[in-house]
Design an enzyme around this catalytic site. Structure first.
Site, short mmCIF file in Angstrom:
data_model
loop_
_atom_site.label_atom_id
_atom_site.label_comp_id
_atom_site.label_asym_id
_atom_site.label_seq_id
_atom_site.Cartn_x
_atom_site.Cartn_y
_atom_site.Cartn_z
N GLN A 200 0.77 -1.09 -0.06
CA GLN A 200 0.01 0.00 0.04
C GLN A 200 0.84 1.18 -0.07
O GLN A 200 0.36 2.42 -0.54
CB GLN A 200 -1.07 -0.09 1.15
CG GLN A 200 -2.01 -0.83 1.42
CD GLN A 200 -1.64 -2.33 1.68
OE1 GLN A 200 -0.67 -2.51 1.77
NE2 GLN A 200 -2.65 -3.08 2.43
N ASP A 241 -6.57 1.29 12.40
CA ASP A 241 -7.76 0.54 12.16
C ASP A 241 -8.75 0.26 13.22
O ASP A 241 -10.16 0.35 13.02
CB ASP A 241 -7.42 -0.83 11.66
CG ASP A 241 -6.97 -0.64 10.06
OD1 ASP A 241 -5.60 -0.43 10.02
OD2 ASP A 241 -7.69 -0.69 9.13
N ASN A 251 -3.14 -1.52 13.54
CA ASN A 251 -2.92 -0.90 12.34
C ASN A 251 -2.27 -1.83 11.30
O ASN A 251 -1.70 -3.01 11.73
CB ASN A 251 -2.02 0.43 12.54
CG ASN A 251 -2.05 1.21 11.00
OD1 ASN A 251 -2.95 1.36 10.41
ND2 ASN A 251 -0.90 1.77 10.66
#
Ligand code: MRU
Length: 354
Positions: A200, A241, A251
């Protein structure tokens, strides 16, 4: 500066369809998916066409509202189909709590509209989905301002995964802080962890920063410690998250490693997250369900095998950083030490986190 021009999702004017920028195809091509069925929305979330905690919640809410136009025209069947859709969407990805907050808001809207004509009930779902996304964008902008004030002039910031416009309704959480600080002329450079296995950072964060002309260097995850030891990093800024009541932070996998390194090097570790990411009902990080993903994500890349055939792998998508390693949590209502978070929660903090 491009302002909030990057957005990973759009809702049709008439609310009948949600458009998602397919993040699996970035940075090579900007392909938009046009979805109006629950199964397609659920798969887009599971397969990471849309990803990032706030963006998942927005996609689920818009997807449900859009799909409701294809549901039955008798109230009992409509209700059953909405219930089934909520259930399906809740079983896509377990870790980011924003998904469950968004689904709870959609459920509340659905229940409040009982007894009204179905056209009005569909419109209420669309209105709730739009509001959820608008509130996320506003929260990101506010976090940006709060977080930018924490960074020194000429800051060299390291970030992990993608907590940018692509991961939210726009602007971003960690990247929102970096964007806002960049607008104030405070950013000298951003170090972008590539973020194995799904990359990502390399694919998405690098794409966002380069689009906006923010100075960046892509590094492999294993380089972060050496960059810190060389005095190259002034702050680490990441998203989240799920943040539990005691301030522990789930996370993207690798965040915990960065936090330990930052602590060792006395570099502040900041977590930027809206209140929709804070789960006050869960006491501590050990209670968070960590999503385990397919072995192929580790064994392969771009369809090419990287390891011996059938190599056994571990693939947890997230890790938990203990509150003690986090300098501060940047929210839309201000900046808090992890231990202060629960007491600082606004009265309207979303309930129903699972
Ligand atoms: O698996 P992903 O790409 O959905 O993971 C995303 C992250 O871990 C982000 O850092 C987090 O969701 C914050 S996004 C604002």
């Amino acid at each position: 500066m491009n302002d909030a021009s990057i957005t990973p999702l759009r809702f049709d004017e008439d609310g009948r369809c949600v458009h998602l920028l397919d993040q699996r195809r970035l940075p090579d091509e900007e392909l938009w998916l046009r979805l109006d069925e629950i199964e397609a929305v659920a798969r887009a979330i599971e397969d990471l066409a849309v990803r990032g905690a706030p963006a998942i919640g927005c996609a689920a809410a818009m997807g449900l509202a859009a799909a409701s136009h294809g549901f039955a025209d008798t109230p009992a069947e409509f209700d059953a189909q909405v219930e089934a859709a909520l259930e399906r969407l809740a079983h896509t990805r377990p870790t980011a709590v924003n998904l469950f907050v968004a689904l709870d808001q959609m459920r509340a809207s659905f229940e409040a509209s009982r007894g009204r004509p179905l056209a009005e009930r569909r419109a209420a779902l669309a209105e709730t989905a739009r509001r959820h996304a608008a509130e996320d964008l506003a929260a990101c902008k506010a976090m940006g301002e709060h977080g930018a004030a924490l960074l020194p002039e000429g800051a060299r910031v390291l970030t992990h995964c993608n907590a940018g416009a692509l991961a939210t309704a726009g602007w971003g959480t960690a990247l929102g802080v970096i964007r806002s600080a960049h607008a104030l002329g405070k950013i000298a450079r951003v170090y972008v962890d590539e973020t194995r296995p799904v990359l990502q950072g390399a694919r998405l964060t690098a794409w966002e920063l380069m689009r906006e002309g923010i100075e960046m260097r892509l590094i492999t995850d294993s380089m972060a410690g050496a960059m810190m030891a060389a005095g190259e990093v002034d702050a680490v800024v990441v998203g989240a998250d799920r943040i539990t009541r005691n301030g522990d932070v789930a996370n993207k996998i690798g965040t915990y490693t960065l936090a330990v390194l930052a602590h060792h090097h006395e570099i502040p570790m900041y977590v930027a997250a809206p209140w929709t990411t804070v789960d006050l009902q869960t006491a501590e990080g050990a209670q968070i369900e960590i999503e385990q993903r397919r072995a192929e994500e580790v064994r392969e890349h771009g369809g090419r095998r990287l390891s011996p055939e059938g190599a056994a792998v571990c693939n947890p998508a997230f890790d938990v950083t203990p509150a003690a390693l986090v300098r501060a949590i940047i929210t839309e209502t201000g900046v808090f030490a992890p231990a202060e978070l629960a007491a600082a929660a606004p009265a309207a903090v979303p309930e129903g986190a699972r």
